[in-house]
Design a protein around this motif. Structure first.
Motif, short mmCIF file in Angstrom:
data_model
loop_
_atom_site.label_atom_id
_atom_site.label_comp_id
_atom_site.label_asym_id
_atom_site.label_seq_id
_atom_site.Cartn_x
_atom_site.Cartn_y
_atom_site.Cartn_z
N VAL A 312 0.94 -1.15 0.11
CA VAL A 312 -0.01 -0.01 0.03
C VAL A 312 1.06 1.31 -0.06
O VAL A 312 2.14 1.26 0.70
CB VAL A 312 -0.83 -0.04 1.23
CG1 VAL A 312 -1.68 1.33 1.36
CG2 VAL A 312 -1.93 -1.19 1.21
N GLY A 313 0.67 2.15 -0.77
CA GLY A 313 1.71 3.48 -0.91
C GLY A 313 0.87 4.59 -1.65
O GLY A 313 -0.50 4.40 -1.85
N TRP A 314 1.51 5.69 -1.64
CA TRP A 314 0.99 6.69 -2.63
C TRP A 314 1.49 6.84 -3.97
O TRP A 314 2.96 6.64 -3.99
CB TRP A 314 1.58 8.12 -1.66
CG TRP A 314 0.59 8.25 -0.36
CD1 TRP A 314 0.82 7.80 0.68
CD2 TRP A 314 -0.59 9.26 -0.40
NE1 TRP A 314 -0.13 8.28 1.61
CE2 TRP A 314 -0.88 9.04 0.85
CE3 TRP A 314 -1.30 9.77 -1.07
CZ2 TRP A 314 -1.99 9.83 1.55
CZ3 TRP A 314 -2.48 10.60 -0.68
CH2 TRP A 314 -2.85 10.45 0.72
N ALA A 315 0.74 7.19 -4.54
CA ALA A 315 0.99 7.19 -6.14
C ALA A 315 0.72 8.35 -6.78
O ALA A 315 -0.42 9.15 -6.61
CB ALA A 315 0.45 5.98 -7.02
N THR A 316 1.25 8.93 -7.92
CA THR A 316 1.01 10.15 -8.60
C THR A 316 -0.28 9.77 -9.66
O THR A 316 0.05 8.87 -10.28
CB THR A 316 2.02 10.64 -9.28
OG1 THR A 316 2.91 11.47 -8.35
CG2 THR A 316 1.70 11.91 -10.19
N ARG A 317 -1.36 10.40 -9.38
CA ARG A 317 -2.48 10.19 -10.36
C ARG A 317 -2.55 10.98 -11.51
O ARG A 317 -2.55 10.64 -12.64
CB ARG A 317 -3.80 10.10 -9.74
CG ARG A 317 -5.03 9.71 -10.63
CD ARG A 317 -6.36 9.94 -9.84
NE ARG A 317 -6.59 11.36 -10.04
CZ ARG A 317 -7.26 12.04 -11.14
NH1 ARG A 317 -7.70 11.50 -12.21
NH2 ARG A 317 -7.49 13.41 -10.90
N VAL A 318 -2.17 12.23 -11.30
CA VAL A 318 -2.01 13.30 -12.31
C VAL A 318 -0.69 14.25 -12.12
O VAL A 318 -0.47 14.56 -10.95
CB VAL A 318 -3.34 14.35 -12.36
CG1 VAL A 318 -3.03 15.29 -13.38
CG2 VAL A 318 -4.49 13.68 -12.60
N GLN A 319 0.27 14.18 -12.90
CA GLN A 319 1.54 14.81 -13.04
C GLN A 319 1.23 16.44 -12.88
O GLN A 319 0.13 16.99 -13.34
CB GLN A 319 2.35 14.61 -14.08
CG GLN A 319 2.89 13.09 -13.75
CD GLN A 319 3.73 12.55 -14.97
OE1 GLN A 319 3.60 13.29 -16.09
NE2 GLN A 319 4.53 11.79 -14.84
N ALA A 320 2.27 17.17 -12.41
CA ALA A 320 2.08 18.76 -12.38
C ALA A 320 1.64 19.33 -13.84
O ALA A 320 0.99 20.56 -13.77
CB ALA A 320 3.14 19.35 -11.80
N ASP A 321 2.06 18.70 -14.78
CA ASP A 321 1.70 19.20 -16.06
C ASP A 321 0.32 18.68 -16.49
O ASP A 321 0.09 19.11 -17.88
CB ASP A 321 2.84 18.85 -17.07
CG ASP A 321 2.94 17.30 -17.15
OD1 ASP A 321 2.33 16.55 -16.56
OD2 ASP A 321 3.87 17.04 -18.12
#
Length: 330
Positions: A312-321
């Motif tokens: 279980v962890g944190w993931a980027t769904r939408v990048q800053a761009d």
């Protein structure tokens, strides 16, 4: 579904052989130390040998070094096998927690239906000290007290950690196991009222790809319009939205809480993208969202359960761009 592991989750039957794995790792480490110690002694013996005996001592040391190298190859293979065993049990553990999450959510929804109360009222019932958060002990006591609950306190404590990371549950996080998720497939207004009338004010327009956590509905009015009440996970906006219109137009489809990686995506221990890496998703891997959108350095991050990785962890769904690297799974 949440019932496939039995009424109590069959946790004891699928318990990881932690002691056996630790003992195996200990034996491997000890074997490596012995090999290293033997190499050191061979080197010292060769250096201390009389000049006339050095060729024999060197040949003996070389022969033993080759045997030690073969042993190390076998140890490396054992380490690889042990890693696969750990990975297998980690995936099993995440799968069990996900089954329990569904089971607990089902129990809570059945309780709300039996008492004819909104799902939100369950949060108030669980939050005994009225501090706007449900602690681990409050969560365990509440679920344990539901009619038909056969889950053990130990299972519920582990489930709480799985859902929250061991932090107190706010209202949205507490309600999430009970929510049905819908994804927007056609632009539609989010409004203040259940009925489509002049009195119902538009909060904002929902765009395709957004996800709504639904706590009430679908309800269908006399015009044949099907509506749900929920919360948009991206920004927390709450209200009513149309699922299908009276002419058959579809605005929402069920789904959206299972995401699929479009490329390699790292999983980290905490919200911050530069925190400890605990796993890595490959393109096509699917994850279950446990905690929705939070911002870190402009990127939208979600906490997910990745059974494929056993973590279980944190993931980027939408990048800053704006590039979406985790997308609703088909």
């Amino acid at each position: 579904d949440g019932e496939k592991d039995g009424e109590n989750g069959d946790a004891a039957e699928a318990e990881e052989p932690t002691e056996a794995i630790s003992e195996a790792q200990k034996l491997i480490d000890e074997a490596r130390e012995e090999i290293e110690g033997a190499r050191k002694k061979l080197g010292e013996a060769t250096e201390e040998a009389e000049e006339a005996l050095k060729p024999f001592a060197t040949a003996e040391a070389d022969g033993r070094s080759k045997k030690a190298a073969l042993l190390e190859v076998r140890l490396d293979a054992a380490v690889g096998s042990l890693r696969r065993v750990r990975s297998h049990w980690a995936r099993q553990a995440v799968g069990r927690q996900e089954a329990l999450r569904l089971q607990a959510g089902k129990l809570m929804k059945e309780h709300a239906a039996a008492k004819s109360v909104p799902l939100e009222d369950l949060f108030k019932q669980a939050d005994k000290d009225e501090d706007e958060a449900v602690s681990k002990s409050e969560f365990v006591a509440f679920v344990k007290g539901l009619e038909g609950c056969k889950l053990e306190a130990e299972q519920l404590e582990a489930l709480f950690v799985h859902i929250s990371g061991d932090a107190p549950l706010g209202k949205d996080a507490f309600l999430r196991p009970m929510a049905t998720h819908y994804r927007v497939v056609k632009e539609s207004p989010l409004t203040t009222e259940a009925s489509v009338t002049r009195e119902s004010k538009t909060i904002r327009r929902l765009q395709p790809g957004e996800v709504v956590e639904v706590y009430e509905g679908p309800v269908t009015d006399d015009k044949g319009i099907s509506r749900v009440r929920g919360r948009v996970v991206q920004d927390g906006a709450a209200g009513w939205v149309t699922v299908t219109g009276n002419s058959g137009n579809v605005f929402l489809e069920e789904g959206g809480a299972v995401l699929q990686a479009a490329c390699t995506v790292q999983l980290t221990a905490s919200l911050e993208g530069d925190s400890e890496v605990v796993g890595s998703l490959g393109a096509g891997d699917k994850v279950q969202v446990l905690d929705w959108e939070k911002k870190d350095a402009g990127a939208g991050r979600v906490r997910v359960a990745a059974q494929c990785q056993g973590c279980v962890g944190w993931a980027t769904r939408v990048q800053a761009d704006g590039n979406q690297v985790l997308r609703p799974a088909p």
